[in-house]
Design an enzyme around this catalytic site. Structure first.
Site, PDB file in Angstrom:
ATOM      1  N   PHE A 139       0.502 -13.660   1.732  1.00 35.45           N
ATOM      2  CA  PHE A 139      -0.575 -12.847   2.314  1.00 35.45           C
ATOM      3  C   PHE A 139      -0.794 -11.639   1.416  1.00 35.45           C
ATOM      4  O   PHE A 139       0.132 -10.879   1.145  1.00 35.45           O
ATOM      5  CB  PHE A 139      -0.234 -12.390   3.734  1.00 35.45           C
ATOM      6  CG  PHE A 139      -1.361 -11.619   4.374  1.00 35.45           C
ATOM      7  CD1 PHE A 139      -2.379 -12.282   5.041  1.00 35.45           C
ATOM      8  CD2 PHE A 139      -1.408 -10.232   4.297  1.00 35.45           C
ATOM      9  CE1 PHE A 139      -3.432 -11.572   5.611  1.00 35.45           C
ATOM     10  CE2 PHE A 139      -2.453  -9.522   4.865  1.00 35.45           C
ATOM     11  CZ  PHE A 139      -3.463 -10.183   5.533  1.00 35.45           C
ATOM     12  N   ASP A 224       3.413  -8.119  -5.614  1.00 35.92           N
ATOM     13  CA  ASP A 224       2.869  -7.412  -4.456  1.00 35.92           C
ATOM     14  C   ASP A 224       4.034  -6.777  -3.702  1.00 35.92           C
ATOM     15  O   ASP A 224       4.823  -7.459  -3.056  1.00 35.92           O
ATOM     16  CB  ASP A 224       2.121  -8.414  -3.572  1.00 35.92           C
ATOM     17  CG  ASP A 224       1.528  -7.790  -2.313  1.00 35.92           C
ATOM     18  OD1 ASP A 224       1.979  -6.701  -1.914  1.00 35.92           O
ATOM     19  OD2 ASP A 224       0.637  -8.413  -1.716  1.00 35.92           O
ATOM     20  N   LYS A 253       0.872   0.978   2.010  1.00 31.97           N
ATOM     21  CA  LYS A 253       1.643   1.208   3.234  1.00 31.97           C
ATOM     22  C   LYS A 253       2.471   2.485   3.160  1.00 31.97           C
ATOM     23  O   LYS A 253       1.920   3.577   3.272  1.00 31.97           O
ATOM     24  CB  LYS A 253       2.481  -0.019   3.566  1.00 31.97           C
ATOM     25  CG  LYS A 253       1.643  -1.222   4.012  1.00 31.97           C
ATOM     26  CD  LYS A 253       2.473  -2.306   4.638  1.00 31.97           C
ATOM     27  CE  LYS A 253       1.637  -3.517   5.042  1.00 31.97           C
ATOM     28  NZ  LYS A 253       0.805  -3.286   6.235  1.00 31.97           N
TER      29      LYS A 253
END
Length: 396
Positions: A139, A224, A253
């Site tokens: 994802f 990522d 984040k």
């Protein structure tokens, strides 16, 4: 009628229904706890999906933002600003890479990384038909580019055609990656620890093997670290525990611990042979307020010894979660790394467990359909772990 019900009814009249939200209206936070508008307290083991690493209402963090608001909130990228420079210096030092581009989100960081890979390859041969290898079960975000490298057809199907030239390999299967390599391959992109897909850490041999393949063929390794980075696994970035550095790293984040900010970071080789003025841009990237948050986050990680604390508390959390797996037949396994942990449920709906947990004053989330995900603030203590276990067992 509770305050919560009133706010939820109002929200449903004006918000686009793209989230099935839980019936909680959060109002404030302190430490590792959140409070709704009716005053109910929740122990937070979700941290805004791995965002609020430092916990809520950190006075030093708050003050840094207040101070910046009184100076300047925004300037364009036509000019330099102080927080952007300081944040970039600290991010370069933390990653071991060389050049930073600040974005507004993790998804935008992925978009930038894809463009870097394509431009790097284009400058080598002038071709525009290069391919990227991504991972099944991954994802990377919900924009069209990020969706294109997200290995989940459920997310992709309604929005096709996506960008072309994407091949998918199996995570932790080096032969699968080799099978997808062609003369057109320009990059391999993966999460160091798969998050939404179900909390799967990369095998050391796999990550090292992919790095070797990329070196041999002069193709870019994009890691990522949006969810697994910023101290969550006990090193500043998860790949550092493997002794592997990418050519491009994406982060977001916990990078801003609540302020929307992301970045992609390049090594010198890639930066020198990819994007140039005019190739990429964003109005808010490098925003002084966002970068003041990033800069302060790095300061507080060091001052408060956050990485050391994560390494210290992780074995205790793992021990307690492993004991649950031994105790309950419907818990098939624990997976994870550091304070990014998942319990695999069999025969019990994860959504029902989460709803019961909320009733019992505990916030946890799901991953991969049947995994109970725990990504708490990095400042949790043993007492918080004990309380979480107690509330979780009550929810079971």
């Amino acid at each position: 009628m509770t305050y919560s019900k009133g706010y939820m009814d109002r929200a449903e009249q004006v918000l686009l229904h793209t989230y099935n939200r839980f019936p909680v209206v959060l109002e404030r936070g302190d430490g590792v706890r959140l409070y709704d508008v009716d005053g109910k307290e929740y122990l937070d083991f979700a941290a805004g999906i791995a965002v609020f690493a430092l916990g809520y209402n950190n006075r030093k963090y708050n003050q840094a933002l207040k101070d910046q608001i009184d100076k300047v909130i925004h300037t364009s990228n036509l000019f330099y600003n102080v927080p952007m420079t300081e944040a970039a210096e600290k991010l370069v030092k933390a990653t071991g890479l060389s050049r930073v581009f600040f974005t507004n989100s993790g998804t935008e960081a992925i978009e930038g990384a894809i463009k870097v890979a394509r431009k790097y390859a284009y400058l080598k041969d002038g071709s525009t038909d290069h391919e990227i290898i991504a991972m099944e079960n991954s994802f990377h975000g919900r924009s069209l580019g990020a969706l294109s490298v997200t290995g989940n057809t459920h997310y992709q199907e309604p929005f096709k055609p996506l960008i072309g030239g994407i091949r998918f390999a199996r995570f932790n299967d080096l032969d699968s990656v080799k099978a997808q390599l062609t003369e057109k391959t320009c990059a391999v992109i993966m999460e160091t620890v798969q998050g939404e897909g179900g909390i799967y850490p990369a095998d050391p041999e796999f990550l090292a093997g992919v790095r070797k393949l990329c070196d041999e063929r002069d193709i870019l390794l994009i890691l990522d670290e949006i969810q697994c980075g910023m101290g969550r696994t006990g090193t500043m970035f998860a790949c550092q525990d493997y002794g592997v550095l990418p050519d491009v790293m994406t982060c977001a984040k916990a990078l801003g611990c609540g302020v929307p900010v992301g970045a992609f970071v390049l090594n010198e080789k890639t930066a020198a042979a990819s994007l140039v003025p005019g190739d990429h841009g964003t109005t808010y990237g490098g925003n002084p307020l966002a970068c003041a948050a990033v800069s302060k986050v790095f300061d507080l990680f060091e001052e408060d010894h956050i990485l050391e604390h994560v390494r210290e508390i992780t074995p205790y959390l793992e021990e307690k979660l492993d004991a649950l797996v031994d105790k309950y037949d419907f818990l098939a396994a624990r997976r994870g790394k550091g304070l990014m942990q998942g319990l695999v449920l069999e025969g019990k709906p994860v959504g029902e467990v989460i709803s019961r947990a909320i009733e019992n004053g505990l916030l946890v989330i799901s991953a991969g359909g049947n995994v109970l995900r725990m990504v708490p603030p990095l400042v949790i203590g043993r007492d918080d772990v004990d309380e979480m276990i107690e509330k979780l067992e009550k929810s079971f």
